[in-house]
Scaffold this motif. Structure first.
Motif, short mmCIF file in Angstrom:
data_model
loop_
_atom_site.label_atom_id
_atom_site.label_comp_id
_atom_site.label_asym_id
_atom_site.label_seq_id
_atom_site.Cartn_x
_atom_site.Cartn_y
_atom_site.Cartn_z
N ALA A 36 0.36 5.34 5.77
CA ALA A 36 0.85 4.00 5.41
C ALA A 36 2.18 3.71 6.09
N LEU A 95 2.26 9.55 -5.50
CA LEU A 95 2.87 10.82 -5.10
C LEU A 95 3.97 11.23 -6.07
N ALA A 100 -1.97 12.61 -1.47
CA ALA A 100 -1.22 11.37 -1.29
C ALA A 100 -0.15 11.50 -0.22
N ALA A 154 0.84 -1.20 0.00
CA ALA A 154 0.00 0.00 0.00
C ALA A 154 0.87 1.25 0.00
N ALA A 155 1.94 1.24 0.79
CA ALA A 155 2.83 2.40 0.84
C ALA A 155 3.51 2.61 -0.51
N GLU A 170 -1.69 10.18 2.81
CA GLU A 170 -1.81 8.73 2.68
C GLU A 170 -0.47 8.05 2.91
N LEU A 171 0.60 8.65 2.38
CA LEU A 171 1.94 8.10 2.56
C LEU A 171 2.32 8.11 4.03
N SER A 180 2.34 1.83 -3.44
CA SER A 180 1.35 2.41 -4.36
C SER A 180 1.17 3.90 -4.11
N THR A 181 1.14 4.27 -2.85
CA THR A 181 0.99 5.68 -2.49
C THR A 181 2.20 6.48 -2.95
#
Length: 163
Positions: free
Chosen positions: A133, A114, A126, A106-107, A129-130, A109-110
């Protein structure tokens, strides 16, 4: 011990159950009536795109069986009789590792999203989100040096996005 359990009496039933129920972890014996556990493990690793932890639990004690299990894709191998505490600890460790891998995916993908946004120098949600994650990864997922490098990269990204 708090884990939902599904049973399969044969290798064929196990393969069908995995497709239907998508377990996180499988306890697999080598000696099954139709397809041996080594072949079941190979098929699961070849055919499933899912991350499933597999522990062989078997009466076999020889090194060759251990090597065959690991070559087939097993994550662990225990010989009977099984120590319940040891089994539970190994199961929990594999499930924690699985979760850490999901967090890393997931990280990643973030970070990719980004990166794509930063190429245009535009602020993007993002970043939050980063941060989220990365905070959920846990100390066991990164070495101390790796964590420090990620923290430094995150500071640099924040500066880039805000400035």
């Amino acid at each position: 011990s708090g884990f939902p359990v599904l049973l399969a009496a044969t290798g064929g039933e196990a393969l069908t159950s995995v497709e239907r129920d998508a377990p996180d972890l499988i306890l697999l014996d080598v000696m099954l009536p139709d397809i041996d556990g080594f072949e079941v493990c190979r098929r699961l690793r070849a055919g499933s795109g899912r991350e499933i932890s597999i522990i062989f639990v078997t009466a076999l004690v020889d090194r060759a069986s251990l090597e065959r299990a690991l070559s087939a894709g097993a994550d662990d191998f225990l010989s009977k009789p099984i120590n319940r505490t040891e089994l539970l600890i190994r199961m929990e460790s594999l499930l924690e590792l699985r979760q850490a891998r999901k967090n890393l995916t997931a990280a990643r993908s973030t970070v990719e999203a980004l990166r794509d946004t930063l190429m245009g120098r535009a602020p993007h949600p993002a970043v939050a989100e980063l941060e989220e994650a990365l905070s959920t990864l846990g100390a066991e997922a990164l070495s101390p040096g790796g964590r420090a490098a990620l923290d430094e990269a995150l500071r640099a990204l924040r500066a880039l996005v805000s400035g």
